[in-house]
Design a protein around this motif. Structure first.
Motif, short mmCIF file in Angstrom:
data_model
loop_
_atom_site.label_atom_id
_atom_site.label_comp_id
_atom_site.label_asym_id
_atom_site.label_seq_id
_atom_site.Cartn_x
_atom_site.Cartn_y
_atom_site.Cartn_z
N ALA A 347 0.82 -1.22 0.00
CA ALA A 347 0.00 0.00 0.00
C ALA A 347 0.85 1.26 0.00
N LEU A 396 -6.02 0.59 2.95
CA LEU A 396 -5.80 -0.26 4.13
C LEU A 396 -7.05 -0.33 5.01
N VAL A 403 -8.97 -5.89 0.33
CA VAL A 403 -8.21 -6.22 1.53
C VAL A 403 -8.91 -7.37 2.24
#
Length: 423
Positions: A347, A396, A403
């Motif tokens: 990320a 995130l 994710v």
């Protein structure tokens, strides 16, 4: 240059998905101007695209699909003739997909004049069900050929004009389980060979497995000792080794030694004189990974081809991964229009911190896994981030998908409950 890639019913990619290298904003500083128009707008090409997603979400399958398309174009005449039918890998979690076609299609620019082509085909277990090639010289569509199978086991080839010269006499040479493009290139059709060559010269997959690293290390080493390459290639490798901050200051090449010992990396010492280390036993895994990466990178930059890097972050530090992206985006370092397509979990490539965000929103795609096991692919722009958003933090936190759905401490709680239950 690759513009778009479409795929359906291949591994976890059940539904039709399209990955695009076409820029939405041709004024972005990284975008390559082509001078080619579509729909009254110039086509701008993105040199690097990253695919983000959780483990087992299908990122690698997208790269594999491009390689599978290349294999079909390259091998359908010679290799598919050995067995009846067509080798393919449809979505496995629904038996009905075995009866559905697998689709591959690319949209690309070829040649110095950058003529646009759209080429694709559909495959069943038995045969080529459909195949097509359209060209756009001067921006105007020409149907070079369309092929379609019928239910009776026959097929129809359509050549609406004479733009593809000499094609009709090749029809009788095309087996039901062979691609017409491969047949035409095999018989040296001058118009089909450039497209066929594009497939054979493209799509080098760089993966992080030990066997792949060893194979690519051998390739880099062999090119270093190849007299045809000369000092310029050695200087480029040395330069890229030095900037990686691995403590390497140069190369020592001794062609009198056995092949796997001819190249040693010279390391900085506290005594002034660099010392060589044995590559096989004394160099770190990170050094092996970077050295192995250089051969394919320099080859693709030289050819102007597409490098496929699976899990770019697994073997490279985030700073180095960012520099690889910038290498492809720099027009001086990449004058031939090579492209990079990579998968990653890193990320930091989206953030403005350590690596300075080398990726714009146009360059980011997301994969997620549905409850039925299918991959969903979509561009980050579809998730609606604003230009001012912190993309790293948003990713995130799961705002854009891609994710794992794991809450903080969930793994530890699961293990604790199992241990407690066992006691």
């Amino acid at each position: 240059m690759l513009l778009r890639f479409r795929v359906a019913n291949y591994r976890s990619l059940r539904d039709e998905h399209e990955l695009s290298f076409v820029a939405s904003d041709v004024d972005d500083e990284i975008v390559r101007h082509t001078g080619v128009e579509s729909g009254g707008k110039e086509i701008g090409v993105i040199p690097a695209v990253g695919i983000f997603g959780a483990n087992a979400s299908g990122k690698s399958n997208l790269l594999s699909a491009l390689v599978a398309m290349r294999a079909a174009v390259r091998d359908s005449v010679a290799d598919w003739a050995r067995d009846e039918g067509v080798p393919r890998d449809p979505f496995a979690l629904d038996p009905a997909c075995r009866r559905e076609n697998t689709l591959f299609e690319v949209d690309l620019l070829l040649g110095q004049t950058k003529v646009r082509y759209t080429y694709g085909f559909e495959l069943s277990d038995e045969r080529v069900e459909a195949e097509w090639l359209h060209a756009y010289p001067g921006g105007h569509k020409q149907v070079w050929f369309d092929r379609e199978a019928d239910r009776a086991g026959g097929e129809e080839f359509r050549f609406p004009n004479e733009n593809l010269r000499g094609a009709k006499k090749l029809v009788e040479l095309a087996r039901p389980n062979a691609l017409f493009l491969t047949v035409g290139a095999s018989f040296n059709n001058k118009q089909l060979r450039p497209l066929h060559r594009w497939f054979t010269n493209n799509f080098w997959v760089v993966a992080s497995d030990d066997a792949g690293v060893a194979q690519r290390s051998d390739y880099t080493r062999e090119r270093l000792v190849d007299p045809k390459r000369g000092d310029d290639y050695r200087k480029r490798v040395e330069s890229l080794l030095r900037v990686a901050d691995l403590g390497i200051v140069g190369l020592d090449i001794d062609e009198a030694l056995p092949n796997d010992q001819q190249v040693k990396l010279l390391h900085r010492t506290g005594r002034g004189k660099p010392l060589p280390l044995d590559f096989r036993t004394q160099e770190s895994l990170g050094t092996h990974a970077w050295f192995a990466f250089l051969g394919p990178v320099l080859e693709m930059l030289e050819r102007g081809s597409v490098l496929l890097a699976d899990e770019l972050d697994s073997s490279l530090h985030p700073v180095l991964a960012a520099e690889v992206v910038r290498l492809f985006q720099d027009p001086d370092a990449n004058p031939n229009g090579a492209q990079l397509l990579f998968t990653t979990h890193d990320a930091t490539l989206l953030g403005k911190g350590v690596v300075g965000r080398p990726l714009s929103r146009d360059q980011v795609w997301i994969t997620t896994k549905r409850g039925t096991g299918e991959t969903e692919l979509y561009p980050l722009t579809d998730a609606g981030p604003r230009t001012t958003d912190n993309l790293e933090l948003g990713y995130l936190r799961g705002r854009y998908g891609g994710v794992p759905r794991v809450t903080a401490g969930e793994l530890a709680r699961e293990v604790t409950e199992l241990v407690s239950g066992g006691v």
